[in-house]
Design an enzyme around this catalytic site. Structure first.
Site, PDB file in Angstrom:
ATOM      1  N   CYS A 234      30.360  50.402  39.132  1.00 25.95           N
ATOM      2  CA  CYS A 234      31.790  50.207  38.709  1.00 25.95           C
ATOM      3  C   CYS A 234      32.400  51.709  38.919  1.00 25.95           C
ATOM      4  CB  CYS A 234      31.858  49.817  37.234  1.00 25.95           C
ATOM      5  SG  CYS A 234      33.348  49.672  36.585  1.00 25.95           S
TER       6      CYS A 234
ATOM      7  N   ASN B 281      24.851  45.984  38.320  1.00 25.78           N
ATOM      8  CA  ASN B 281      26.153  46.685  38.628  1.00 25.78           C
ATOM      9  C   ASN B 281      25.886  48.175  38.630  1.00 25.78           C
ATOM     10  OD1 ASN B 281      28.708  47.599  39.441  1.00 25.78           O
ATOM     11  ND2 ASN B 281      29.758  46.359  37.966  1.00 25.78           N
TER      12      ASN B 281
ATOM     13  N   GLY C 220      37.423  42.423  51.032  1.00 27.06           N
ATOM     14  CA  GLY C 220      38.408  41.811  51.802  1.00 27.06           C
ATOM     15  C   GLY C 220      38.551  40.586  52.608  1.00 27.06           C
TER      16      GLY C 220
ATOM     17  N   SER D 121      31.897  39.717  41.559  1.00 29.84           N
ATOM     18  CA  SER D 121      31.863  39.687  40.385  1.00 29.84           C
ATOM     19  C   SER D 121      33.194  40.253  39.678  1.00 29.84           C
ATOM     20  CB  SER D 121      30.838  40.530  39.852  1.00 29.84           C
ATOM     21  OG  SER D 121      30.957  40.947  38.374  1.00 29.84           O
TER      22      SER D 121
ATOM     23  N   GLY E 276      38.042  48.390  33.801  1.00 29.57           N
ATOM     24  CA  GLY E 276      37.304  49.106  32.922  1.00 29.57           C
ATOM     25  C   GLY E 276      36.301  48.414  31.961  1.00 29.57           C
TER      26      GLY E 276
ATOM     27  N   GLY F 214      36.897  37.734  46.859  1.00 27.45           N
ATOM     28  CA  GLY F 214      37.286  38.646  45.613  1.00 27.45           C
ATOM     29  C   GLY F 214      38.585  38.505  45.470  1.00 27.45           C
TER      30      GLY F 214
ATOM     31  N   GLY G  47      40.666  44.267  48.882  1.00 29.40           N
ATOM     32  CA  GLY G  47      41.398  43.377  49.785  1.00 29.40           C
ATOM     33  C   GLY G  47      41.115  43.743  50.781  1.00 29.40           C
TER      34      GLY G  47
END
Ligand code: RRO
Length: 300
Positions: free
Chosen positions: A134, A131, A247, A21, A76, A268, A220
């Site tokens: 976050c 989610n 990653g 996402s 954010g 991602g 990552g």
């Protein structure tokens, strides 16, 4: 020809590679690449950026920082809000050639209930992702850090939709397996992990926090082994399928996640470097040929 098709929560997918996402803007990509994007869509299901009830501007800049092998974001949650999403984005996302997963986040249960009911009621939506992880919300509340909070959040929304609910877990929790068990017990159909790891890069000139939001989330290759350990721990704790990420940059990385217990994977950070990475990673996974063996051991 054998293929990589799978089912996730009863939804057939042509392959096991999703996007994480918030890491691929399909609407901007369609503007840039036109119909070629639809013909060669890089993912087998598309997960939206998280939608909140009210529109949000997101965090002040700077929002990104590069680390060795990774990236820290403090975006954010900027988004158009529920109404803006339903009226503006959803009709465009409905054109994508793969099932649509809409990610939602509420600041309380009432918000979550409204989001799930409204989004889950739309035919264009195949699944929802809650989610609860976050790292960049200013309230500092992290529902997904706590099994009891996660249980309550999932229970609050479970009856608001008949669509599959995927719960996105946080790596910033003492015991992700306990949170996964809570999500499953409250009715989650799948869990996805990991979200980003909380971090705080400093400006080398001032030694003050670099990011406008002060802290951010690390993603990552730097987080891959953390993610693999957490996926394996969660796979040992729940029966629902796992969307594994953290990653992944190659087919071999993806195979690691399947071997650790994920049923499907998500790409991602690598998509920022190469927008067609999802497709390449799927092809590499196919060429490796280990998918069938892993799939038989860990059916989705
Ligand atoms: O928008 C973000 O800052 C953000 C979100 Br919603 C999330 O779930 N994970 C992340 O690393 N950044």
């Amino acid at each position: 020809m054998s293929d990589l098709s799978v089912e996730l929560c009863g939804v057939p997918l042509r392959g096991p590679v999703l996007n994480a996402s918030g890491t691929f803007d399909a609407i901007a990509a369609r503007r840039a690449f036109g119909d070629a994007l639809l013909e060669r869509f890089p993912f087998d299901a598309f997960v939206t950026k998280t939608v909140t009830l009210a529109p949000r501007q997101g965090n002040p800049p700077p929002r990104l920082w590069e680390t060795p092998g990774g990236m820290v974001n403090s975006i954010g949650l900027p988004n158009k809000g529920l109404d803006g999403f339903l009226d503006g984005d959803l009709p465009q996302l409905a054109d994508l050639p793969v099932p649509l997963v809409v990610s939602v986040m509420g600041f309380d249960h009432t918000e979550l209930e409204r989001l799930v009911q409204a989004v889950g009621g739309r035919d264009e939506v195949a699944m929802l992702e809650l989610n609860v992880s976050c790292p960049n919300v200013e309230t500092g509340i992290l529902v997904g850090a706590d099994p009891a909070e996660t249980d309550a959040a999932v229970r609050a929304v479970r009856d608001r939709t008949t669509k599959p609910l995927i719960v996105k877990l946080s790596p910033n929790s003492v015991d992700p397996a306990a949170v996964a068990r809570a999500a499953e017990g409250a009715g989650a159909d799948a869990v996805s992990l990991i979200n980003t790891l909380k971090g705080m890069p400093l400006d080398p000139r001032t030694r003050a926090p670099w990011l406008g939001g002060r802290t951010g989330g690390l993603s990552g290759p730097a987080i891959r082994v953390v993610a693999l350990e957490q996926v394996a721990a969660v796979a040992g704790a729940v029966d629902v399928p796992i969307v594994g990420m953290g990653g992944i940059a190659s087919g071999s990385d993806a195979l690691d996640f399947l071997a650790a217990g994920a049923g499907v994977v998500a790409v991602g950070t690598e998509s920022f470097r190469d927008p067609s990475a999802g497709r390449r990673i799927g092809a590499e996974l196919f060429a490796l040929g280990g998918f069938e063996t892993v799939r038989k051991r860990q059916p989705v």
